[in-house]
Design an enzyme around this catalytic site. Structure first.
Site, PDB file in Angstrom:
ATOM      1  N   ALA A 105       0.951  -1.155   0.169  1.00 25.01           N
ATOM      2  CA  ALA A 105      -0.072  -0.066  -0.038  1.00 25.01           C
ATOM      3  C   ALA A 105       0.970   1.373   0.029  1.00 25.01           C
ATOM      4  O   ALA A 105       0.769   2.325  -0.638  1.00 25.01           O
ATOM      5  CB  ALA A 105      -0.842  -0.150   1.295  1.00 25.01           C
ATOM      6  N   TYR A 106       1.851   1.326   0.857  1.00 22.33           N
ATOM      7  CA  TYR A 106       2.599   2.508   1.006  1.00 22.33           C
ATOM      8  C   TYR A 106       3.520   2.614  -0.420  1.00 22.33           C
ATOM      9  O   TYR A 106       3.537   3.772  -0.815  1.00 22.33           O
ATOM     10  CB  TYR A 106       3.640   2.226   2.324  1.00 22.33           C
ATOM     11  CG  TYR A 106       4.570   3.442   2.513  1.00 22.33           C
ATOM     12  CD1 TYR A 106       4.052   4.636   3.243  1.00 22.33           C
ATOM     13  CD2 TYR A 106       5.790   3.687   2.085  1.00 22.33           C
ATOM     14  CE1 TYR A 106       4.853   5.845   3.258  1.00 22.33           C
ATOM     15  CE2 TYR A 106       6.943   4.348   2.487  1.00 22.33           C
ATOM     16  CZ  TYR A 106       6.039   5.755   3.136  1.00 22.33           C
ATOM     17  OH  TYR A 106       6.877   6.830   3.251  1.00 22.33           O
TER      18      TYR A 106
END
Length: 248
Positions: free
Chosen positions: A154-155
């Site tokens: 996600a990051y």
């Protein structure tokens, strides 16, 4: 070297970490800074000594597009112009998990804060910069947006999106006196990093040839240059802050 007297800056995520360090740097160099963060107490504790005409703290959810647009209009009305935007608000989300274990809700949350908020704020300030024929926008990205960190889908993906946005916006406004760039740090010692699992931090630090985390002062110094008038011929670029890790 940088002189920001008479300039108005907006810094998101200003209550902690890189955002806090950059805000202090801009204030020290003469800018009026509008500080955006959900943590209004943290903003007042850190910047109250400057007074609100110099450092204006505003509590805001930067993932609320309507609120961002209203807030930017209010800032422009109060200060007449907006010269600088630095987008520092960000979260890692859940880490140390492989892609098949990623929670969709967490993925959406990370993108909302890391990417969409930077889109909302830049979209809102750009018309004001265009009208004045001058502006500096800096999106804080990450080395993980270039390389992809294991366990941080996600990051990493959200920061890759931030990097690409800077490339697009840099090209779009290159003839209007506006530069848009990104900064890709490796591990900077911040509260956000302190909250990561130590195994995740070691994984990232081991990749750095200097074998250490970057400092907040180092991040603030390069950010101040990027948003200064001296940086007039670099746009759509992702600046390195990786201790030698970045290879492109």
């Amino acid at each position: 070297m940088e002189d920001f007297n008479g300039q108005v800056a907006i810094v998101t995520g200003a209550a902690s970490g890189i955002g806090l360090a950059i805000a202090h740097k801009l204030l020290a160099k003469g800018a009026q800074v509008v500080l955006l963060d959900l943590n209004i107490k943290g903003l007042r504790d850190e910047f109250g000594k400057y007074g609100e005409e110099k450092a204006l703290p505003l509590s805001i959810d930067v993932t609320d597009q309507g609120l961002v647009e209203k807030t930017v209009r209010d800032i422009a009305d109060r200060f007449v112009k907006i010269d600088i935007l630095v987008n520092c608000a960000g979260i890692t989300g859940l880490t140390n998990i492989h892609s098949h274990e990623v929670d969709s809700a967490d993925l959406h949350k990370v993108f909302e804060i890391n990417f969409m908020s930077s889109f909302y704020t830049s979209r809102a300030v750009l018309p004001h910069m265009i009208s004045k024929g001058y502006g500096r926008i800096l999106h804080i990205a990450s080395i993980s947006g270039k390389e992809g960190n294991v366990g941080m889908l996600a990051y990493s993906a959200s920061k890759a999106a931030v990097i690409c946005m800077a490339k697009v916006q840099g090209k779009e406004y290159a003839e209007q006196g506006i530069t848009v760039n990104a900064l890709a740090p490796a591990v900077i010692r911040t509260p956000l990093v302190d909250n990561m699992p130590e195994t995740q931090v070691k994984y990232m630090t081991d990749k750095i040839p200097m074998k250490r985390c970057g400092t907040l002062e180092e991040a603030a110094n390069i950010a101040a240059y990027i948003v200064s008038p001296y940086n007039s011929f670099s746009t759509g670029f992702t600046f390195d802050l990786s201790g030698g890790r970045a290879t492109y």
